[in-house]
Design a protein around this motif. Sequence first.
Motif, PDB file in Angstrom:
ATOM      1  N   TRP A   2       0.851  -1.198   0.000  1.00 11.74           N
ATOM      2  CA  TRP A   2       0.000   0.000   0.000  1.00 11.74           C
ATOM      3  C   TRP A   2       0.879   1.238   0.000  1.00 11.74           C
ATOM      4  N   LEU A   3       0.696   2.122  -0.956  1.00 10.52           N
ATOM      5  CA  LEU A   3       1.399   3.391  -1.041  1.00 10.52           C
ATOM      6  C   LEU A   3       2.903   3.256  -0.796  1.00 10.52           C
ATOM      7  N   ASP A   4       3.349   3.471   0.452  1.00 15.22           N
ATOM      8  CA  ASP A   4       4.783   3.490   0.752  1.00 15.22           C
ATOM      9  C   ASP A   4       5.357   2.129   1.127  1.00 15.22           C
ATOM     10  N   THR A   5       4.578   1.065   1.023  1.00  9.58           N
ATOM     11  CA  THR A   5       5.059  -0.254   1.431  1.00  9.58           C
ATOM     12  C   THR A   5       4.928  -1.249   0.288  1.00  9.58           C
ATOM     13  N   ALA A   6       5.893  -2.158   0.202  1.00  7.11           N
ATOM     14  CA  ALA A   6       5.871  -3.178  -0.846  1.00  7.11           C
ATOM     15  C   ALA A   6       5.064  -4.385  -0.384  1.00  7.11           C
ATOM     16  N   ALA A   7       4.618  -5.180  -1.334  1.00  7.31           N
ATOM     17  CA  ALA A   7       3.870  -6.405  -1.020  1.00  7.31           C
ATOM     18  C   ALA A   7       4.816  -7.486  -0.515  1.00  7.31           C
ATOM     19  N   ARG A   8       4.286  -8.380   0.318  1.00  7.83           N
ATOM     20  CA  ARG A   8       5.040  -9.538   0.785  1.00  7.83           C
ATOM     21  C   ARG A   8       4.599 -10.816   0.081  1.00  7.83           C
ATOM     22  N   LEU A   9       3.402 -10.793  -0.474  1.00 10.19           N
ATOM     23  CA  LEU A   9       2.862 -11.957  -1.173  1.00 10.19           C
ATOM     24  C   LEU A   9       2.925 -11.746  -2.674  1.00 10.19           C
ATOM     25  N   TYR A  10       3.575 -12.654  -3.378  1.00 11.00           N
ATOM     26  CA  TYR A  10       3.684 -12.609  -4.829  1.00 11.00           C
ATOM     27  C   TYR A  10       2.982 -13.839  -5.393  1.00 11.00           C
ATOM     28  N   VAL A  11       2.016 -13.617  -6.281  1.00 14.02           N
ATOM     29  CA  VAL A  11       1.230 -14.703  -6.849  1.00 14.02           C
ATOM     30  C   VAL A  11       1.494 -14.774  -8.349  1.00 14.02           C
ATOM     31  N   LEU A  12       1.925 -15.924  -8.836  1.00  4.75           N
ATOM     32  CA  LEU A  12       2.246 -16.098 -10.249  1.00  4.75           C
ATOM     33  C   LEU A  12       1.009 -16.527 -11.032  1.00  4.75           C
ATOM     34  N   ASP A  13       1.078 -16.361 -12.360  1.00  4.64           N
ATOM     35  CA  ASP A  13       0.034 -16.916 -13.220  1.00  4.64           C
ATOM     36  C   ASP A  13      -0.053 -18.424 -12.999  1.00  4.64           C
ATOM     37  N   ALA A  14      -1.261 -18.948 -13.091  1.00  7.05           N
ATOM     38  CA  ALA A  14      -1.477 -20.389 -12.897  1.00  7.05           C
ATOM     39  C   ALA A  14      -1.872 -21.020 -14.230  1.00  7.05           C
ATOM     40  N   PRO A  15      -0.909 -21.604 -14.967  1.00  6.85           N
ATOM     41  CA  PRO A  15      -1.234 -22.231 -16.260  1.00  6.85           C
ATOM     42  C   PRO A  15      -1.941 -23.562 -16.078  1.00  6.85           C
ATOM     43  N   ALA A  16      -2.813 -23.885 -17.011  1.00  8.84           N
ATOM     44  CA  ALA A  16      -3.531 -25.157 -16.957  1.00  8.84           C
ATOM     45  C   ALA A  16      -2.600 -26.300 -17.317  1.00  8.84           C
ATOM     46  N   GLU A  17      -2.842 -27.455 -16.701  1.00  7.49           N
ATOM     47  CA  GLU A  17      -2.106 -28.660 -17.039  1.00  7.49           C
ATOM     48  C   GLU A  17      -2.792 -29.333 -18.227  1.00  7.49           C
ATOM     49  N   GLY A  18      -2.024 -29.626 -19.261  1.00  8.64           N
ATOM     50  CA  GLY A  18      -2.596 -30.261 -20.445  1.00  8.64           C
ATOM     51  C   GLY A  18      -3.508 -29.314 -21.208  1.00  8.64           C
ATOM     52  N   SER A  19      -4.517 -29.872 -21.803  1.00 10.79           N
ATOM     53  CA  SER A  19      -5.483 -29.090 -22.594  1.00 10.79           C
ATOM     54  C   SER A  19      -6.877 -29.280 -21.996  1.00 10.79           C
ATOM     55  N   PRO A  20      -7.276 -28.439 -21.071  1.00 11.60           N
ATOM     56  CA  PRO A  20      -8.581 -28.606 -20.436  1.00 11.60           C
ATOM     57  C   PRO A  20      -9.726 -28.391 -21.422  1.00 11.60           C
ATOM     58  N   ALA A  21     -10.836 -29.052 -21.163  1.00  9.94           N
ATOM     59  CA  ALA A  21     -12.011 -28.897 -22.025  1.00  9.94           C
ATOM     60  C   ALA A  21     -12.594 -27.509 -21.858  1.00  9.94           C
ATOM     61  N   VAL A  22     -12.924 -26.902 -22.993  1.00 15.44           N
ATOM     62  CA  VAL A  22     -13.525 -25.566 -23.004  1.00 15.44           C
ATOM     63  C   VAL A  22     -14.909 -25.658 -23.620  1.00 15.44           C
ATOM     64  N   GLY A  23     -15.917 -25.206 -22.886  1.00 12.41           N
ATOM     65  CA  GLY A  23     -17.287 -25.233 -23.386  1.00 12.41           C
ATOM     66  C   GLY A  23     -17.794 -23.842 -23.675  1.00 12.41           C
ATOM     67  N   THR A  24     -18.972 -23.739 -24.205  1.00 15.03           N
ATOM     68  CA  THR A  24     -19.599 -22.453 -24.509  1.00 15.03           C
ATOM     69  C   THR A  24     -20.993 -22.417 -23.893  1.00 15.03           C
ATOM     70  N   ARG A  25     -21.443 -21.235 -23.642  1.00 10.73           N
ATOM     71  CA  ARG A  25     -22.773 -21.043 -23.074  1.00 10.73           C
ATOM     72  C   ARG A  25     -23.389 -19.787 -23.669  1.00 10.73           C
ATOM     73  N   THR A  26     -24.621 -19.912 -24.119  1.00 15.56           N
ATOM     74  CA  THR A  26     -25.344 -18.755 -24.656  1.00 15.56           C
ATOM     75  C   THR A  26     -26.083 -18.060 -23.514  1.00 15.56           C
ATOM     76  N   MET A  27     -25.837 -16.776 -23.377  1.00 13.21           N
ATOM     77  CA  MET A  27     -26.420 -15.983 -22.290  1.00 13.21           C
ATOM     78  C   MET A  27     -27.473 -15.036 -22.860  1.00 13.21           C
ATOM     79  N   VAL A  28     -28.328 -14.562 -21.987  1.00 16.33           N
ATOM     80  CA  VAL A  28     -29.358 -13.605 -22.397  1.00 16.33           C
ATOM     81  C   VAL A  28     -29.193 -12.321 -21.597  1.00 16.33           C
ATOM     82  N   SER A  29     -29.544 -11.215 -22.221  1.00 15.98           N
ATOM     83  CA  SER A  29     -29.577  -9.941 -21.514  1.00 15.98           C
ATOM     84  C   SER A  29     -30.973  -9.742 -20.932  1.00 15.98           C
ATOM     85  N   ILE A  30     -31.025  -9.253 -19.705  1.00 20.80           N
ATOM     86  CA  ILE A  30     -32.302  -9.060 -19.033  1.00 20.80           C
ATOM     87  C   ILE A  30     -32.707  -7.596 -19.077  1.00 20.80           C
TER      88      ILE A  30
END
Length: 262
Positions: free
Chosen positions: A128-156
């Motif tokens: 925060w402002l004058d202080t650095a972070a102590r926790l560093y979180v890296l990107d989390a890549p997927a293992e292998g090729s996970p299944a990707v689906g699709t979904r049709t959404m509606v606007s209300i």
Amino acid sequence: MPKPDIFDLDRVTTVIKVEGTLVNETPLRVGSREEFAPGSPVDNPIIRRADGTVYIPGSSLKGVFRSFVEAYSQSAWSSGVHVCYPGVHKWVREKAPKGREAEGCDTVYCREDGVVESVCVPCYIFGWLDTAARLYVLDAPAEGSPAVGTRTMVSINRYFGGQQPGQLYTLDFVEPGARFKFRAFVYNLNFVEGEANDVKAKACQALKALFQALSRDGLFIGARKSIGLGLVRLVDARFDVYKIQGGSLVLSASRGLREVVG
């Protein structure tokens, strides 16, 4: 005047490496903010690396982690410990530098020169402002090729509560059960073995609560959380504690997930 505890990142005393696997128990969607390509079946694709690898950005994870720690801190220490909201609270000292009166919070103390001496627990962990972070979180890549689906959404239609005609759109998401490699580093805050200093002890408690929630029930990541998407849980995690000995980082302790969070 002794150096405040928050300014101990000019040297490394302890490094904790956290490694594990994130598993999405419900469909997961982190949008790329890119416009869809002509002919694409979706209107906004999920985020991927240049090689097509699906991943969870470290920024998405860290944002959710900070929100959890902020809420936890407000609940665990309701008296005298608050979250820093710049522009809302004032400096504790009345002689804050001109132009900075609206920065800080009621748990941030500054000398007359405006140097921060102590911060709340979330800011101690995430910066925060004058202080650095102590926790560093890296990107989390997927293992292998996970299944990707699709979904049709509606606007209300907000007035009639029904579907808005002609406002269908399609989104993609990672199907449940995908595995993502999780890595994070914590500097100079030994939450595995414990700390004696008050603010550090509270920060350790908050981090343990975070990893406990992430591993037991999971946390919601990404978009469409309010309709159940993005519930992610941490499994098979290990916490390796490294300390400086003879000028080198030496493995001091290694703990499993249950040993740390209970």
